[in-house]
Design a protein around this motif. Structure first.
Motif, short mmCIF file in Angstrom:
data_model
loop_
_atom_site.label_atom_id
_atom_site.label_comp_id
_atom_site.label_asym_id
_atom_site.label_seq_id
_atom_site.Cartn_x
_atom_site.Cartn_y
_atom_site.Cartn_z
N SER A 27 34.45 29.85 31.23
CA SER A 27 34.93 29.99 32.09
C SER A 27 35.02 28.83 33.37
N GLY A 28 35.40 28.80 34.27
CA GLY A 28 35.61 27.80 34.95
C GLY A 28 36.73 26.71 34.96
N GLY A 29 36.92 26.99 34.23
CA GLY A 29 38.25 26.08 33.84
C GLY A 29 39.68 25.96 34.88
N GLY A 30 40.27 24.88 34.62
CA GLY A 30 40.78 24.76 35.82
C GLY A 30 42.27 25.79 36.07
N ASP A 31 43.08 25.81 36.40
CA ASP A 31 44.14 26.18 36.67
C ASP A 31 45.03 26.26 35.56
N ASP A 32 45.43 25.48 34.93
CA ASP A 32 45.71 25.51 33.28
C ASP A 32 45.11 26.29 32.09
N ASP A 33 44.26 26.07 31.89
CA ASP A 33 43.13 26.69 31.40
C ASP A 33 43.46 28.05 30.99
N ALA A 34 43.04 28.56 29.50
CA ALA A 34 43.20 29.98 29.43
C ALA A 34 41.70 31.08 30.16
N LEU A 35 42.48 32.05 31.23
CA LEU A 35 41.20 32.72 30.99
C LEU A 35 41.34 33.57 30.22
N VAL A 36 39.67 33.75 30.18
CA VAL A 36 38.44 34.36 29.59
C VAL A 36 38.32 35.51 30.11
N ASN A 104 25.68 39.06 39.69
CA ASN A 104 26.56 38.42 40.88
C ASN A 104 27.92 38.69 40.08
N LEU A 105 28.13 40.01 40.24
CA LEU A 105 29.77 40.28 39.88
C LEU A 105 30.10 40.87 40.69
N VAL A 106 31.56 40.59 40.68
CA VAL A 106 32.53 41.35 42.26
C VAL A 106 33.51 41.68 41.50
N SER A 107 33.96 42.68 42.03
CA SER A 107 35.28 43.44 42.23
C SER A 107 36.23 42.44 42.51
N VAL A 108 37.86 42.80 42.14
CA VAL A 108 38.65 42.09 42.45
C VAL A 108 39.68 42.93 42.55
N GLY A 237 31.93 34.27 43.77
CA GLY A 237 32.46 32.80 43.45
C GLY A 237 34.21 33.02 42.95
N ASP A 238 34.40 33.04 42.04
CA ASP A 238 35.36 33.15 40.89
C ASP A 238 36.16 34.19 42.26
N GLU A 239 36.10 34.62 42.97
CA GLU A 239 37.32 35.91 43.43
C GLU A 239 38.98 34.65 43.60
N ASP A 240 39.04 33.79 43.90
CA ASP A 240 40.08 32.49 44.72
C ASP A 240 40.34 32.12 43.69
N ASP A 241 40.02 31.89 42.29
CA ASP A 241 40.34 31.38 41.15
C ASP A 241 42.03 32.00 40.95
N PRO A 242 42.74 30.45 40.86
CA PRO A 242 44.35 31.15 41.43
C PRO A 242 44.83 31.64 39.29
N GLU A 245 43.45 35.51 40.12
CA GLU A 245 44.13 36.09 41.43
C GLU A 245 45.62 36.53 40.70
N LYS A 246 46.11 35.76 40.17
CA LYS A 246 47.25 36.18 38.91
C LYS A 246 47.47 37.32 38.35
N LEU A 247 46.06 36.94 37.30
CA LEU A 247 46.28 39.00 36.65
C LEU A 247 46.12 39.64 37.39
N ALA A 248 44.79 39.23 38.77
CA ALA A 248 44.83 41.04 39.83
C ALA A 248 46.74 41.18 39.88
N ARG A 249 47.63 39.90 40.29
CA ARG A 249 48.71 40.99 40.99
C ARG A 249 49.41 41.52 39.47
N LEU A 250 49.46 40.83 38.18
CA LEU A 250 50.30 41.80 37.19
C LEU A 250 49.76 42.71 37.14
#
Length: 274
Positions: A27-36, A104-108, A237-242, A245-250
């Motif tokens: 969790s909390g990786g950079g833009d190029d890290d895998a989204l788990v 403190n989990l939130v919906s995207v 706090g992670d809602e704006d992780d790029p 956002e990519k997965l949400a759009r897909l």
């Protein structure tokens, strides 16, 4: 008998999940890290696998999927940071989890609706459910309330005003058929069908057991005004992780909509907006 989120969830975390792909994502990786992303196998895992195999690379998303077999551990892992996101739950469940566990989990974004249904090996028509029949329902707070609301919508029971998403059998004010309720772990409900007259089963467990909700359920939730769409969730706090956002759009893309329509044939319904 109703099950709330248990204190042993953290211990069970060591044993309760199987992973697809490597365990290198954090969790909390950079833009190029895998989204788990944590998910139950059906339909969430299948939808995410479709995205991983067909859409993620073009979108610049490295996606890692971890599959879970229950409804507690994906949120526990997300809060602890071993997941970046999860996909399996609805808003009422998420709200109750946060309230009961202090998370403190939130919906995207809402991704799809997996309608809950009533199944039986003994009854072919819900209208012919016998007086005194035994009905198995989930023993988790919001899923039990959801099941009872489905039965109430069919006129089989009446719930007191204001019972809400957390309704329990104690909130039943009228039970003209004298139905008997058996509260069971959601994953056990398909296996209970030999022992009860009907069972109200969550979509993923019904499909895991080989049932087609659109064909096999004798009563199925309507999509109209349904609050139980499954959603992509993250730690606040992670809602704006790029990557998120990519997965949400897909998840709400026309490609995923078509995949859901073609694969599930009405047993899972796409959601095209958040």
């Amino acid at each position: 008998m109703r099950k709330s989120v248990t204190a042993v969830a953290a211990l069970a975390l060591a044993f309760g999940l199987t992973a697809c792909g490597s365990d290198s994502g954090k969790s909390g990786g950079g833009d190029d890290d895998a989204l788990v992303v944590g998910a139950t196998a059906v339909p969430a895992g299948e939808v995410l696998t479709y995205i991983k195999d067909n859409l993620a690379e073009k979108a610049g998303l490295d996606l890692e999927i971890k599959e879970f077999t229950d409804y507690v551990l994906p949120n526990t892992a997300l809060q602890e940071g071993t997941l970046d996101a999860n996909l399996y739950q609805n808003q009422p469940f998420l709200d109750e989890f946060n309230k009961s566990k202090g998370t403190n989990l939130v919906s995207v974004v809402k991704a799809y609706l997996p309608p809950m249904g009533v199944y039986s090996k003994k009854v072919e028509d819900i209208a012919k459910l016998a007086d005194g029949a035994t009905v198995a329902v989930p023993n988790e707070t919001t899923n039990e309330g959801r099941a009872l609301k489905l039965l109430a919508a069919e006129g089989l029971i009446t719930l007191k005003d204001g019972a809400g998403a957390n309704a329990s059998p104690a909130d039943i004010t009228a039970n003209p058929r004298h139905l008997k309720f058996k509260e069971l772990e959601p994953a056990q409900l398909p296996r209970s069908l030999d022992d009860v007259d009907v069972a109200v089963i969550n979509n993923n467990y019904a499909q895991d057991a080989g049932y087609s909700p659109a064909k096999d359920a004798i009563l199925l939730e309507s999509a109209k005004d349904n609050p139980y769409a499954n959603l992509l969730a993250v730690k606040k706090g992670d809602e704006d992780d790029p990557r998120v956002e990519k997965l949400a759009r897909l998840l709400v893309s026309s490609d995923v909509k078509k995949f859901i329509e073609d694969k599930y044939q009405g047993s899972v319904l796409p959601v095209t907006s958040g």
